[in-house]
Design a protein around this motif. Structure first.
Motif, PDB file in Angstrom:
ATOM      1  N   VAL A 120     -24.555  86.266 130.880  1.00 41.03           N
ATOM      2  CA  VAL A 120     -25.902  85.728 130.637  1.00 41.03           C
ATOM      3  C   VAL A 120     -26.865  86.915 130.559  1.00 41.03           C
ATOM      4  CG1 VAL A 120     -27.758  84.266 131.511  1.00 41.03           C
ATOM      5  CG2 VAL A 120     -25.374  83.589 131.860  1.00 41.03           C
ATOM      6  N   THR A 121     -27.670  86.947 129.529  1.00 42.35           N
ATOM      7  CA  THR A 121     -28.637  88.035 129.359  1.00 42.35           C
ATOM      8  C   THR A 121     -30.041  87.529 129.670  1.00 42.35           C
ATOM      9  OG1 THR A 121     -27.281  89.039 127.633  1.00 42.35           O
ATOM     10  CG2 THR A 121     -29.565  89.768 127.794  1.00 42.35           C
ATOM     11  N   LEU A 122     -30.631  88.085 130.710  1.00 42.03           N
ATOM     12  CA  LEU A 122     -31.999  87.746 131.089  1.00 42.03           C
ATOM     13  C   LEU A 122     -32.953  88.763 130.484  1.00 42.03           C
ATOM     14  CD1 LEU A 122     -31.429  87.158 134.917  1.00 42.03           C
ATOM     15  CD2 LEU A 122     -31.169  85.509 133.067  1.00 42.03           C
ATOM     16  N   GLU A 123     -34.142  88.312 130.072  1.00 41.77           N
ATOM     17  CA  GLU A 123     -35.148  89.225 129.534  1.00 41.77           C
ATOM     18  C   GLU A 123     -36.485  88.968 130.222  1.00 41.77           C
ATOM     19  OE1 GLU A 123     -35.926  90.615 125.171  1.00 41.77           O
ATOM     20  OE2 GLU A 123     -37.240  88.878 125.514  1.00 41.77           O
ATOM     21  N   ALA A 124     -37.114  90.050 130.657  1.00 41.91           N
ATOM     22  CA  ALA A 124     -38.460  89.970 131.245  1.00 41.91           C
ATOM     23  C   ALA A 124     -39.421  90.742 130.358  1.00 41.91           C
ATOM     24  CB  ALA A 124     -38.464  90.543 132.654  1.00 41.91           C
ATOM     25  N   THR A 125     -40.573  90.142 130.099  1.00 44.03           N
ATOM     26  CA  THR A 125     -41.595  90.749 129.246  1.00 44.03           C
ATOM     27  C   THR A 125     -42.887  90.891 130.029  1.00 44.03           C
ATOM     28  OG1 THR A 125     -40.621  89.719 127.291  1.00 44.03           O
ATOM     29  CG2 THR A 125     -42.861  90.559 127.077  1.00 44.03           C
ATOM     30  N   LEU A 126     -43.497  92.070 129.973  1.00 47.03           N
ATOM     31  CA  LEU A 126     -44.754  92.351 130.657  1.00 47.03           C
ATOM     32  C   LEU A 126     -45.745  92.876 129.630  1.00 47.03           C
ATOM     33  CD1 LEU A 126     -46.511  92.826 133.230  1.00 47.03           C
ATOM     34  CD2 LEU A 126     -45.484  95.097 133.350  1.00 47.03           C
ATOM     35  N   THR A 127     -46.894  92.230 129.527  1.00 47.70           N
ATOM     36  CA  THR A 127     -47.950  92.687 128.622  1.00 47.70           C
ATOM     37  C   THR A 127     -49.201  92.995 129.421  1.00 47.70           C
ATOM     38  OG1 THR A 127     -47.083  91.364 126.801  1.00 47.70           O
ATOM     39  CG2 THR A 127     -49.357  92.139 126.607  1.00 47.70           C
ATOM     40  N   ARG A 128     -49.632  94.251 129.337  1.00 48.94           N
ATOM     41  CA  ARG A 128     -50.852  94.678 130.019  1.00 48.94           C
ATOM     42  C   ARG A 128     -51.596  95.662 129.135  1.00 48.94           C
ATOM     43  NH1 ARG A 128     -48.924  95.566 136.349  1.00 48.94           N
ATOM     44  NH2 ARG A 128     -48.763  93.363 136.868  1.00 48.94           N
ATOM     45  N   ASP A 129     -52.919  95.484 129.082  1.00 54.18           N
ATOM     46  CA  ASP A 129     -53.778  96.385 128.307  1.00 54.18           C
ATOM     47  C   ASP A 129     -53.313  96.492 126.866  1.00 54.18           C
ATOM     48  OD1 ASP A 129     -55.234  96.927 130.632  1.00 54.18           O
ATOM     49  OD2 ASP A 129     -53.854  98.525 131.200  1.00 54.18           O
ATOM     50  N   GLY A 130     -52.817  95.374 126.313  1.00 54.45           N
ATOM     51  CA  GLY A 130     -52.429  95.352 124.918  1.00 54.45           C
ATOM     52  C   GLY A 130     -51.076  95.948 124.616  1.00 54.45           C
ATOM     53  N   VAL A 131     -50.343  96.394 125.640  1.00 56.68           N
ATOM     54  CA  VAL A 131     -49.031  97.002 125.441  1.00 56.68           C
ATOM     55  C   VAL A 131     -47.970  96.078 126.044  1.00 56.68           C
ATOM     56  CG1 VAL A 131     -47.563  99.000 125.865  1.00 56.68           C
ATOM     57  CG2 VAL A 131     -50.024  99.306 125.509  1.00 56.68           C
ATOM     58  N   THR A 132     -46.905  95.843 125.263  1.00 60.09           N
ATOM     59  CA  THR A 132     -45.833  94.966 125.706  1.00 60.09           C
ATOM     60  C   THR A 132     -44.595  95.778 126.065  1.00 60.09           C
ATOM     61  OG1 THR A 132     -46.620  93.117 124.350  1.00 60.09           O
ATOM     62  CG2 THR A 132     -44.311  93.057 125.058  1.00 60.09           C
ATOM     63  N   HIS A 133     -44.043  95.498 127.239  1.00 60.41           N
ATOM     64  CA  HIS A 133     -42.813  96.139 127.705  1.00 60.41           C
ATOM     65  C   HIS A 133     -41.769  95.052 127.929  1.00 60.41           C
ATOM     66  CE1 HIS A 133     -45.030  99.913 128.644  1.00 60.41           C
ATOM     67  NE2 HIS A 133     -46.004  99.074 128.954  1.00 60.41           N
ATOM     68  N   LYS A 134     -40.523  95.349 127.544  1.00 56.89           N
ATOM     69  CA  LYS A 134     -39.438  94.399 127.735  1.00 56.89           C
ATOM     70  C   LYS A 134     -38.259  95.088 128.403  1.00 56.89           C
ATOM     71  CE  LYS A 134     -40.436  91.257 123.881  1.00 56.89           C
ATOM     72  NZ  LYS A 134     -39.881  90.587 122.673  1.00 56.89           N
ATOM     73  N   THR A 135     -37.495  94.302 129.141  1.00 63.40           N
ATOM     74  CA  THR A 135     -36.261  94.808 129.730  1.00 63.40           C
ATOM     75  C   THR A 135     -35.275  93.659 129.854  1.00 63.40           C
ATOM     76  OG1 THR A 135     -35.294  95.983 131.615  1.00 63.40           O
ATOM     77  CG2 THR A 135     -37.031  94.400 132.104  1.00 63.40           C
ATOM     78  N   THR A 136     -33.996  93.987 129.823  1.00 61.51           N
ATOM     79  CA  THR A 136     -32.969  92.954 129.927  1.00 61.51           C
ATOM     80  C   THR A 136     -31.978  93.303 131.030  1.00 61.51           C
ATOM     81  OG1 THR A 136     -31.561  94.044 128.284  1.00 61.51           O
ATOM     82  CG2 THR A 136     -33.122  92.370 127.484  1.00 61.51           C
ATOM     83  N   LYS A 137     -31.266  92.282 131.482  1.00 55.50           N
ATOM     84  CA  LYS A 137     -30.214  92.461 132.476  1.00 55.50           C
ATOM     85  C   LYS A 137     -29.110  91.458 132.172  1.00 55.50           C
ATOM     86  CE  LYS A 137     -29.280  92.188 137.486  1.00 55.50           C
ATOM     87  NZ  LYS A 137     -28.843  93.573 137.739  1.00 55.50           N
ATOM     88  N   VAL A 138     -27.879  91.929 132.137  1.00 54.90           N
ATOM     89  CA  VAL A 138     -26.733  91.059 131.909  1.00 54.90           C
ATOM     90  C   VAL A 138     -26.100  90.731 133.258  1.00 54.90           C
ATOM     91  CG1 VAL A 138     -24.491  90.794 130.809  1.00 54.90           C
ATOM     92  CG2 VAL A 138     -26.314  92.041 129.629  1.00 54.90           C
ATOM     93  N   ILE A 139     -26.002  89.462 133.562  1.00 50.16           N
ATOM     94  CA  ILE A 139     -25.351  89.002 134.780  1.00 50.16           C
ATOM     95  C   ILE A 139     -24.121  88.184 134.397  1.00 50.16           C
ATOM     96  CG2 ILE A 139     -27.509  88.972 136.062  1.00 50.16           C
ATOM     97  CD1 ILE A 139     -27.526  85.923 135.741  1.00 50.16           C
ATOM     98  N   THR A 140     -23.288  87.910 135.365  1.00 49.64           N
ATOM     99  CA  THR A 140     -22.082  87.127 135.113  1.00 49.64           C
ATOM    100  C   THR A 140     -22.166  85.803 135.844  1.00 49.64           C
ATOM    101  OG1 THR A 140     -20.763  89.136 134.895  1.00 49.64           O
ATOM    102  CG2 THR A 140     -19.579  87.081 135.272  1.00 49.64           C
ATOM    103  N   LEU A 141     -22.038  84.721 135.090  1.00 44.90           N
ATOM    104  CA  LEU A 141     -21.988  83.387 135.660  1.00 44.90           C
ATOM    105  C   LEU A 141     -20.528  83.066 135.964  1.00 44.90           C
ATOM    106  CD1 LEU A 141     -23.588  80.825 136.313  1.00 44.90           C
ATOM    107  CD2 LEU A 141     -23.278  80.124 133.945  1.00 44.90           C
ATOM    108  N   VAL A 142     -20.225  82.720 137.222  1.00 42.50           N
ATOM    109  CA  VAL A 142     -18.837  82.515 137.631  1.00 42.50           C
ATOM    110  C   VAL A 142     -18.623  81.057 138.020  1.00 42.50           C
ATOM    111  CG1 VAL A 142     -18.554  84.896 138.376  1.00 42.50           C
ATOM    112  CG2 VAL A 142     -19.357  83.194 140.013  1.00 42.50           C
ATOM    113  N   PRO A 143     -17.393  80.544 137.843  1.00 41.84           N
ATOM    114  CA  PRO A 143     -17.117  79.112 138.065  1.00 41.84           C
ATOM    115  C   PRO A 143     -16.871  78.748 139.521  1.00 41.84           C
ATOM    116  CG  PRO A 143     -15.155  80.192 137.233  1.00 41.84           C
ATOM    117  CD  PRO A 143     -16.241  81.243 137.244  1.00 41.84           C
TER     118      PRO A 143
END
Length: 702
Positions: A120-143
Motif C-alpha cells: 500500500v502506498t501512502l502519500e502526504a501532501t503539505l502546501t505552505r506559502d504557495g509551495v507544495t511538498h509531497k512524500t510517499t511511504k510503502v507499507i505492507t498489508l498482512v492477512p
C-alpha cells in the motif's frame, strides 16, 4: 531527560497501554524537540525554525498493518540546517495504490478481508506559502492481526521513571483495576458497566424480547460497519455482523442499547455526529469500538447527549458533552478513546443553556497532537476542559501530550457561573508537551488535582510554562500529591483580577523539581519580582496553604505577592539555582505579619539560605528568625535525599527530616469537604508512619 531514557520510557509505556507504535515513535521525536528548553542533555531540533527552508518530508509510522487494523502515520519535516519537526497541520493524505482508507488526521484503516501480503502506498501532501511538498511511504498489508512486539532488555523502563496508567482493553470492567487517586472518591457511574452486563439479558428489537446477539467480544443491539459490502441502512434499524448498518444510528437510543462500531471513518454529513441515548444506571446505552487496538475513526465533531451513556474505543478529533435547548447531558463516561488533530479542546463538558451537567467520567483516554505546538499564535487547542454548569466530573488516568493549549483546564468563564463549576476531580493523569499549562483552574469551587504527573510544558510569549495552577480566584482548590518537573513554574497562582471570589487554596504533598526559566526572550524571569519563576509562585487567592512539599533544583523556592496570608509548613526547599533568588520570597507587606513559616528544611549545599521578607529585607535563616520571630523549627541542613542528582527525592533512613513535621488540621478539613482521607504521600504511604509526619512530600516507610 536523555534521548535514550525518553525512548525507553515511551516504548515501555507503549506496551503497557497498547497504543499504536507510530504515535510513540513521534512522541520520542518530540521529547527531543523540546530538549533545549528543558534539559541540555537532549540532542534536539530547535523549536523556532525561523526562516529555514523546508528540505523534505518523511512519513513516519509502522512498516506493516494487519487486516482490520487502524494505524496512525505522521509526517516529519527536515529543514536546510538539518533540524526536524513533526508536521501536524495543513496535511492532505491519500492512498496512491492499494486497499484501505486514510483520513486527513493520518489514520489508515485496513480492510478486514485480506488474503495475502499487499503493498500500500501512502502519500502526504503539505502546501505552505504557495509551495507544495509531497512524500510517499510503502507499507505492507498482512492477512493477520499483528501482535505487539516482544520486550527486550533495551526496552526496560528506568526504575525512577514516572508511573504511567495501564490501558484497558475493555474486555473486563474498569472497576476491576480501579484504585482511587488520593483524595478522589469513586464515581457513581462509568467504571463498573460494560456491554457484558447484557450477556444474559433480553432486548426488545420490535418483535418482543430477544436475547442479545454476540459480536465475538460481547453483546450488542446495533452492528455498524461501513466497510462491509453488505452494509445498508435500508430496512435495517439494528444491523448484524452479516448485514451491518452503514451509519451510526442518530436517534435517541433506548436503555440497554449497545452500538458495536467497526470500519470507518464515519461522517454523517451534518454539523456534528451525535451519540444519543436515554439509558439508566442499570441499563446504560453504550457506543463502542471493538477494543483499544481497533478504534474506528469518527471524522467529524462528536456530541454525546442524553443520560447514562458510555462511549469507548473510538478515535476522533473532538468530543463534547454539551447541553442546549431541549438537550440534557449527565451520567456519561468517555473511556479508552483516542483524540488527535484539529483545533479546540479534544474532550469537554459545557452547558450552553444553564442546565447542569453532572456525574461525568473521562477515563483512560489518549489525547495528542491537537493544534500546532510550534505556532506563533495562541491557538488554544487543548486536551480536556470543563466549563460552566459542570459538577462532579472525574478526569482520571488520561494521557495528554503535544497540545497547543493547556492539557486540562477548568473554567466557569464568569464570576456568576463560578458556583456551578464544582467538584471536578483531576487525578493520576500524565500530561506533557502542552503549551501554557499542564493542569489549570480558573473560576471553580471544591476541585481536586491529585497524583498527576506533569512535565515539559512549553513556554510561549503570551503565557509562561506552568505545571499546575490557577487564576481568577477558584475557591478551595486542592493541589495534592502531584509530580511536576521541567517547567518554568511548578505550581503557579496568577491574579484573581476580580473575576473570581475564592479565598483559599491548598498545595500539599507535591514533588517539584527542575524548574527553570526559559532563555527564549520571553523575559518572565525577574529575581526582584515575586511573580518570577519558582517552584511555587502564588499571587491569586488571599489564603494559601503550602504544606509537605519538596522543591529541589529550581530558580527559586516559594514566591508570593499575595496581600493575604501564607501557611508554609513542613516543606523541603533545596538547591536554589539562581544566585539572586530566594528559598522564600514574600513581597507584599500585607502578608508578612499574617503568614506562618514553620518546620521547614532548607538546604543550599552547605551555604547560607536566603529568605526575602518584604520588598527589601534579605535574611539568612538565623537572621530571619531573630528579626521576625518566625521560622520556628526551621533548619538549614541536608534533608538526606536518596539520590538528588539522579532525581530520587525520597528520604534516606538517616534523614533528619523524619518525624519532624508539624501536625496539620488541613487533612481533617479535606475529609470534612470531600469525605475522603488524604493522610498519605503521593505513593500512598500513610502520613504519619512514625511518631510524627515527616517533612517534605515523601513519608519515609518505617
Amino acid at each position: 531527560m536523555t534521548f535514550l531514557y525518553a525512548r525507553k520510557m515511551l516504548r515501555s509505556a507503549q506496551r503497557k497501554m497498547r497504543f499504536e507504535s507510530s504515535i510513540w515513535l513521534q512522541a520520542v521525536s518530540v521529547i527531543c524537540l523540546m530538549g533545549m528548553m528543558v534539559n541540555p542533555g537532549c540532542i534536539e531540533a530547535p523549536l523556532a525554525l525561523g526562516d529555514q527552508a523546508l528540505k523534505e518530508l518523511t512519513i513516519t509510522g509502522p512498516e506493516k498493518v494487519g487486516k482490520g487494523g487502524t494505524k496512525y502515520f505522521g509526517v516529519e519535516a527536515t529543514y536546510e540546517d538539518g533540524s526536524t519537526a513533526q508536521t501536524i497541520s495543513d496535511l492532505t493524505w491519500t492512498i496512491k495504490e492499494g486497499p484501505g482508507t486514510i483520513n486527513d488526521l493520518g489514520f489508515y484503516c485496513a480492510p478486514e478481508t485480506v488474503t495475502e501480503e499487499t503493498p500500500v502506498t501512502l502519500e502526504a501532501t503539505l502546501t505552505r506559502d504557495g509551495v507544495t511538498h509531497k512524500t510517499t511511504k510503502v507499507i505492507t498489508l498482512v492477512p493477520t492481526v499483528l501482535d505487539e512486539p516482544e520486550e527486550t532488555e533495551e526496552d526496560q523502563t528506568p526504575e525512577n521513571s514516572p508511573p504511567l496508567p495501564d490501558q484497558n482493553d475493555s474486555d473486563s470492567s474498569p472497576a476491576d483495576s480501579w484504585i482511587n487517586p488520593i483524595g478522589i472518591p469513586t464515581p457513581e457511574f462509568g467504571l463498573e458497566q460494560t456491554n457484558m452486563i447484557y450477556a444474559d439479558e433480553v432486548y426488545d428489537f420490535g418483535r418482543g424480547d430477544q436475547a442479545y446477539p454476540d459480536a465475538g467480544n460481547g453483546p450488542y443491539t446495533h452492528y455498524v460497519d461501513n466497510t462491509s459490502p453488505n452494509a445498508t441502512d435500508t430496512d435495517n434499524e439494528f444491523g448484524t455482523k452479516d448485514r451491518p448498518r452503514k451509519t451510526i444510528p442518530g436517534d435517541d437510543l433506548k436503555a440497554g442499547s449497545v452500538v458495536e462500531i467497526h470500519g470507518g471513518p464515519y461522517d454523517n454529513g451534518g454539523p456534528v455526529l451525535a451519540l444519543c441515548g436515554a439509558g439508566t444506571k442499570t441499563s446504560p446505552v453504550i457506543f463502542r469500538g471493538p477494543n483499544s487496538d481497533h478504534r474506528p475513526v469518527l471524522s467529524q465533531d462528536v456530541r454525546v447527549r442524553g443520560q447514562y451513556i458510555i462511549v469507548e474505543n473510538l478515535k476522533m478529533s473532538n468530543c463534547g458533552l454539551t447541553t442546549s435547548s431541549g438537550i440534557s447531558v449527565g451520567n456519561a463516561c468517555v473511556r479508552y478513546c483516542e483524540f488527535s488533530g484539529g483545533g479546540g479542546n479534544a474532550l469537554y463538558a459545557s452547558s450552553y443553556n444553564g442546565d447542569s451537567i453532572s456525574n461525568i467520567v473521562f477515563y483512560k483516554n489518549l489525547i495528542h497532537d491537537k493544534g500546532n505546538i510550534h505556532s506563533s499564535n495562541d491557538e488554544d487547542a487543548g486536551g480536556i476542559a470543563c466549563t460552566a454548569g459542570v459538577s462532579y466530573c472525574w478526569i482520571v488516568d488520561n494521557e495528554i501530550f503535544n497540545t497547543s493549549g493547556s492539557g486540562i483546564q477548568i473554567v466557569a468563564e464568569s464570576l456568576s457561573a463560578m458556583p456551578t463549576t464544582n467538584h471536578i476531580y483531576v487525578g493520576r493523569n500524565l500530561v506533557y508537551k502542552t503549551r501554557q499549562s499542564g493542569i489549570w483552574s480558573k473560576q471553580s469551587v471544591d476541585c481536586v488535582f491529585s497524583q498527576n504527573t506533569v512535565h515539559s510544558v512549553i513556554n510561549t510569549s503570551w503565557s509562561p510554562s506552568k505545571g499546575i495552577g490557577y487564576q481568577y480566584g477558584p475557591e478551595r482548590l486542592w493541589i495534592i500529591n502531584n509530580h511536576i518537573y521541567h517547567c518554568t513554574f511548578g505550581v503557579a497562582a496568577m491574579s484573581s483580577s476580580g473575576l473570581g471570589n475564592g479565598t483559599e487554596a491548598f498545595i500539599l504533598g507535591n514533588v517539584i523539581h527542575d524548574i527553570h526559566h526559559a532563555n527564549d526572550g520571553t523575559k518572565y524571569f525577574n529575581p526582584n519580582s515575586s511573580w518570577s519563576n519558582a517552584g511555587i509562585m502564588l499571587v491569586g487567592v488571599s489564603k494559601n496553604y503550602v504544606v509537605n512539599n519538596t522543591i529541589c533544583n529550581a530558580d527559586a523556592g516559594i514566591n508570593s505577592g499575595c496581600d493575604g496570608s501564607l501557611y508554609i509548613v513542613n516543606n523541603i526547599i533545596s538547591n536554589i539555582t539562581e544566585p539572586d533568588c530566594q528559598h522564600i520570597f514574600l513581597e507584599s507587606a500585607g502578608a508578612l505579619n499574617n503568614s506562618v513559616v514553620s518546620n521547614n528544611f532548607f538546604f543550599q549545599n552547605g551555604e547560607d539560605i536566603r529568605i526575602r521578607w518584604g520588598s527589601s529585607h534579605l535574611y539568612t535563616l538565623p537572621e530571619f528568625q531573630a528579626a521576625t520571630g518566625k521560622g520556628g523549627n526551621c533548619v538549614n541542613s541536608d534533608p538526606g535525599f536518596v539520590d538528588k542528582s539522579g532525581g530520587d527525592l525520597h528520604l534516606l533512613n538517616s534523614s533528619p527530616a523524619i518525624n519532624q513535621g508539624l501536625e496539620s488540621d488541613l487533612y481533617d478539613r479535606f475529609q470534612s469537604i470531600h469525605g475522603v482521607d488524604i493522610r498519605k504521600d503521593l505513593e500512598g504511604t500513610p502520613r504519619p508512619t512514625g511518631g510524627a509526619c515527616d517533612i517534605g512530600a515523601y513519608e519515609f516507610g518505617q
